[in-house]
Design a protein around this motif. Structure first.
Motif, PDB file in Angstrom:
ATOM      1  N   PHE A 105      -8.200  10.247   2.604  1.00  9.58           N
ATOM      2  CA  PHE A 105      -7.012   9.955   2.041  1.00  9.58           C
ATOM      3  C   PHE A 105      -6.100   9.224   2.627  1.00  9.58           C
ATOM      4  O   PHE A 105      -5.242   8.187   2.016  1.00  9.58           O
ATOM      5  N   THR A 106      -5.999   9.241   3.996  1.00  6.60           N
ATOM      6  CA  THR A 106      -5.333   8.492   4.847  1.00  6.60           C
ATOM      7  C   THR A 106      -5.829   7.027   4.804  1.00  6.60           C
ATOM      8  O   THR A 106      -5.020   5.881   4.627  1.00  6.60           O
ATOM      9  N   GLU A 107      -7.157   6.902   4.970  1.00  7.30           N
ATOM     10  CA  GLU A 107      -7.820   5.582   4.890  1.00  7.30           C
ATOM     11  C   GLU A 107      -7.568   5.156   3.380  1.00  7.30           C
ATOM     12  O   GLU A 107      -7.455   3.609   3.264  1.00  7.30           O
ATOM     13  N   MET A 108      -7.488   5.488   2.602  1.00  9.94           N
ATOM     14  CA  MET A 108      -7.256   5.238   1.104  1.00  9.94           C
ATOM     15  C   MET A 108      -5.820   4.401   1.100  1.00  9.94           C
ATOM     16  O   MET A 108      -5.661   3.404   0.453  1.00  9.94           O
ATOM     17  N   ILE A 109      -4.710   5.190   1.678  1.00  8.38           N
ATOM     18  CA  ILE A 109      -3.610   4.606   1.691  1.00  8.38           C
ATOM     19  C   ILE A 109      -3.610   3.233   2.382  1.00  8.38           C
ATOM     20  O   ILE A 109      -2.864   2.262   2.175  1.00  8.38           O
ATOM     21  N   VAL A 110      -4.136   3.271   3.856  1.00  3.14           N
ATOM     22  CA  VAL A 110      -4.097   2.162   4.474  1.00  3.14           C
ATOM     23  C   VAL A 110      -4.802   1.062   3.823  1.00  3.14           C
ATOM     24  O   VAL A 110      -4.407  -0.039   3.991  1.00  3.14           O
ATOM     25  N   THR A 111      -5.810   1.425   3.165  1.00  2.00           N
ATOM     26  CA  THR A 111      -6.712   0.328   2.382  1.00  2.00           C
ATOM     27  C   THR A 111      -5.889  -0.172   1.322  1.00  2.00           C
ATOM     28  O   THR A 111      -5.809  -1.677   1.196  1.00  2.00           O
ATOM     29  N   GLN A 112      -5.380   0.595   0.670  1.00  5.00           N
ATOM     30  CA  GLN A 112      -4.275  -0.018  -0.263  1.00  5.00           C
ATOM     31  C   GLN A 112      -3.113  -0.818  -0.050  1.00  5.00           C
ATOM     32  O   GLN A 112      -3.037  -1.861  -0.412  1.00  5.00           O
ATOM     33  N   ARG A 113      -2.672  -0.333   1.265  1.00  3.06           N
ATOM     34  CA  ARG A 113      -1.698  -0.929   1.726  1.00  3.06           C
ATOM     35  C   ARG A 113      -2.107  -2.696   2.255  1.00  3.06           C
ATOM     36  O   ARG A 113      -1.293  -3.551   2.115  1.00  3.06           O
ATOM     37  N   GLY A 114      -3.166  -2.621   2.752  1.00  2.40           N
ATOM     38  CA  GLY A 114      -3.903  -3.738   3.262  1.00  2.40           C
ATOM     39  C   GLY A 114      -4.099  -4.585   2.114  1.00  2.40           C
ATOM     40  O   GLY A 114      -3.928  -5.855   2.077  1.00  2.40           O
ATOM     41  N   TYR A 115      -4.599  -4.200   0.739  1.00  2.00           N
ATOM     42  CA  TYR A 115      -4.946  -5.093  -0.175  1.00  2.00           C
ATOM     43  C   TYR A 115      -3.844  -5.454  -0.608  1.00  2.00           C
ATOM     44  O   TYR A 115      -3.588  -6.785  -1.093  1.00  2.00           O
ATOM     45  N   GLN A 116      -2.526  -4.634  -0.780  1.00  2.00           N
ATOM     46  CA  GLN A 116      -1.297  -5.357  -1.428  1.00  2.00           C
ATOM     47  C   GLN A 116      -0.672  -6.388  -0.461  1.00  2.00           C
ATOM     48  O   GLN A 116      -0.296  -7.325  -0.868  1.00  2.00           O
ATOM     49  N   ALA A 117      -0.953  -6.314   0.899  1.00  2.00           N
ATOM     50  CA  ALA A 117      -0.419  -7.049   1.733  1.00  2.00           C
ATOM     51  C   ALA A 117      -1.257  -8.545   1.616  1.00  2.00           C
ATOM     52  O   ALA A 117      -0.569  -9.703   1.570  1.00  2.00           O
ATOM     53  N   ASN A 118      -2.439  -8.465   1.304  1.00  2.00           N
ATOM     54  CA  ASN A 118      -3.063  -9.716   1.471  1.00  2.00           C
ATOM     55  C   ASN A 118      -2.696 -10.227  -0.053  1.00  2.00           C
ATOM     56  O   ASN A 118      -2.935 -11.481  -0.184  1.00  2.00           O
ATOM     57  N   ALA A 119      -2.482  -9.429  -1.122  1.00  2.00           N
ATOM     58  CA  ALA A 119      -2.238 -10.015  -2.380  1.00  2.00           C
ATOM     59  C   ALA A 119      -0.843 -10.907  -2.214  1.00  2.00           C
ATOM     60  O   ALA A 119      -0.389 -11.882  -2.832  1.00  2.00           O
ATOM     61  N   ARG A 120       0.003 -10.226  -1.390  1.00  2.00           N
ATOM     62  CA  ARG A 120       1.430 -10.790  -1.227  1.00  2.00           C
ATOM     63  C   ARG A 120       1.324 -12.087  -0.367  1.00  2.00           C
ATOM     64  O   ARG A 120       2.079 -13.033  -0.602  1.00  2.00           O
ATOM     65  N   VAL A 121       0.307 -12.160   0.380  1.00  2.00           N
ATOM     66  CA  VAL A 121       0.109 -13.390   1.091  1.00  2.00           C
ATOM     67  C   VAL A 121      -0.357 -14.510   0.191  1.00  2.00           C
ATOM     68  O   VAL A 121       0.055 -15.830   0.110  1.00  2.00           O
ATOM     69  N   ILE A 122      -1.203 -14.356  -0.784  1.00  2.00           N
ATOM     70  CA  ILE A 122      -1.409 -15.202  -1.912  1.00  2.00           C
ATOM     71  C   ILE A 122      -0.175 -15.588  -2.804  1.00  2.00           C
ATOM     72  O   ILE A 122      -0.268 -16.888  -3.043  1.00  2.00           O
ATOM     73  N   THR A 123       0.360 -14.839  -2.876  1.00  2.00           N
ATOM     74  CA  THR A 123       1.616 -14.890  -3.784  1.00  2.00           C
ATOM     75  C   THR A 123       2.602 -15.776  -2.918  1.00  2.00           C
ATOM     76  O   THR A 123       3.168 -16.626  -3.794  1.00  2.00           O
ATOM     77  N   THR A 124       2.779 -15.310  -1.887  1.00  2.00           N
ATOM     78  CA  THR A 124       3.691 -16.236  -1.015  1.00  2.00           C
ATOM     79  C   THR A 124       3.330 -17.834  -0.720  1.00  2.00           C
ATOM     80  O   THR A 124       3.924 -18.636  -0.929  1.00  2.00           O
ATOM     81  N   SER A 125       1.864 -17.792  -0.583  1.00  2.00           N
ATOM     82  CA  SER A 125       1.296 -18.990  -0.448  1.00  2.00           C
ATOM     83  C   SER A 125       1.435 -20.030  -1.770  1.00  2.00           C
ATOM     84  O   SER A 125       1.738 -21.249  -1.633  1.00  2.00           O
ATOM     85  N   ASP A 126       1.234 -19.207  -2.826  1.00  2.00           N
ATOM     86  CA  ASP A 126       1.381 -19.946  -4.081  1.00  2.00           C
ATOM     87  C   ASP A 126       2.891 -20.369  -4.226  1.00  2.00           C
ATOM     88  O   ASP A 126       3.148 -21.375  -4.418  1.00  2.00           O
ATOM     89  N   GLN A 127       3.895 -19.603  -3.948  1.00  2.19           N
ATOM     90  CA  GLN A 127       5.238 -20.000  -4.022  1.00  2.19           C
ATOM     91  C   GLN A 127       5.566 -21.214  -2.802  1.00  2.19           C
ATOM     92  O   GLN A 127       6.660 -22.082  -3.541  1.00  2.19           O
ATOM     93  N   MET A 128       5.064 -21.318  -1.858  1.00  2.00           N
ATOM     94  CA  MET A 128       5.317 -22.260  -0.931  1.00  2.00           C
ATOM     95  C   MET A 128       4.728 -23.524  -1.642  1.00  2.00           C
ATOM     96  O   MET A 128       5.213 -24.697  -1.381  1.00  2.00           O
ATOM     97  N   LEU A 129       3.457 -23.629  -2.193  1.00  3.33           N
ATOM     98  CA  LEU A 129       2.817 -24.640  -2.634  1.00  3.33           C
ATOM     99  C   LEU A 129       4.075 -25.012  -4.036  1.00  3.33           C
ATOM    100  O   LEU A 129       4.105 -26.312  -4.111  1.00  3.33           O
TER     101      LEU A 129
END
Length: 261
Positions: free
Chosen positions: A229-253
């Motif tokens: 369950f700890t790994e699930m939380i860490v994985t979920q947050r990692g997924y969200q962080a990478n999704a935020r990278v895509i969103t932020t990059s799109d905003q910069m473009l």
């Protein structure tokens, strides 16, 4: 700018892969003899951005899954009281052979039965092998009153006429690099071209570093739910962080495209 988009995509894919492994571990939390898996990440290639100077600059291009390890730690033992339920306490695998294909498998699951011909088999009909690599067969199984499996793998039989016989012993096999075993499903593993056995043939339980057999018990899964369950939380947050990278990059473009407006 574009590099960050693709780095984010690689992070999404890798964390989705890890979530799949975590989900499989959790789903097998009560699977007999199951060994949990762990995902390893590695960084991808780097692009050199500064061609001059003593200290060159590099920009990474994301993450990748380098492999999935199997964790072969001992699982807890559960009492069943059934003589043909056998757990391995310590090192080793049961050796099973498919009578149809003659293919050899290895397993930590010890749920065994006697078929109509007296062969000791698992739930899929694979025959349990003795220390000589031969099928274990009980003659005249209908005349057996009691059957017990001892710690050294010997099968003690008491027949209806009071006589005592022994069959087996059940053999165990171990490996120098068990992480190379291929997971087939059905709680069995298969050797690959990279797998190195510790012995040329199965050995007696309790000898040469092998574990002992415990009749009336089963080895449960070694999945640690708290860790998963700890790994699930860490994985979920990692997924969200990478999704935020895509969103932020799109905003910069988008800001770049709006400069001319």
């Amino acid at each position: 700018m574009i590099r960050s988009l693709y780095s984010g995509i690689s992070g999404l894919k890798s964390h989705q892969y890890k979530m799949d492994v975590v989900a499989n571990n959790i789903s097998n939390v009560n699977t007999i003899g199951y060994k949990s898996s762990r995902v390893n990440f590695e960084d991808l290639i780097y692009q050199k951005t500064n061609q001059s100077g003593v200290y060159p600059s590099y920009v990474g291009l994301g993450v990748n899954v380098s492999g999935v390890d199997t964790i072969f730690t001992q699982g807890g033992l559960k009492s069943t009281g059934r003589p043909l339920d056998v757990a391995i306490q310590g090192n080793g695998f049961f050796v099973l052979k498919d009578p149809v294909t003659t293919r050899t498998y290895y397993s930590r699951e010890g749920v065994f039965y006697l078929d109509k011909d007296g062969y000791l088999i698992n739930g899929h009909g694979y025959r349990v092998q003795d220390v000589n690599g031969a099928d274990i067969q009980i003659n005249n199984p209908e005349a057996v009153v009691t059957l017990t499996i001892q710690n050294d793998g010997q099968i003690k039989l008491v027949r209806s006429d009071g006589t005592t016989e022994f069959a087996g012993p059940i053999g165990l096999m171990s490996f120098k690099n068990p992480e190379t075993l291929e997971r087939i499903g059905q709680n069995v593993y298969s050797a690959t071209i990279d797998t190195q056995t510790s012995f040329s043939s199965p050995v007696t339980p309790g000898q040469q570093g092998q574990g002992i057999l415990v009749s009336g018990y089963l080895e449960m899964s070694n999945v640690d739910l708290a860790s998963e369950f700890t790994e699930m939380i860490v994985t979920q947050r990692g997924y969200q962080a990478n999704a935020r990278v895509i969103t932020t990059s799109d905003q910069m473009l988008e800001e770049l495209l709006n400069i001319k407006r």
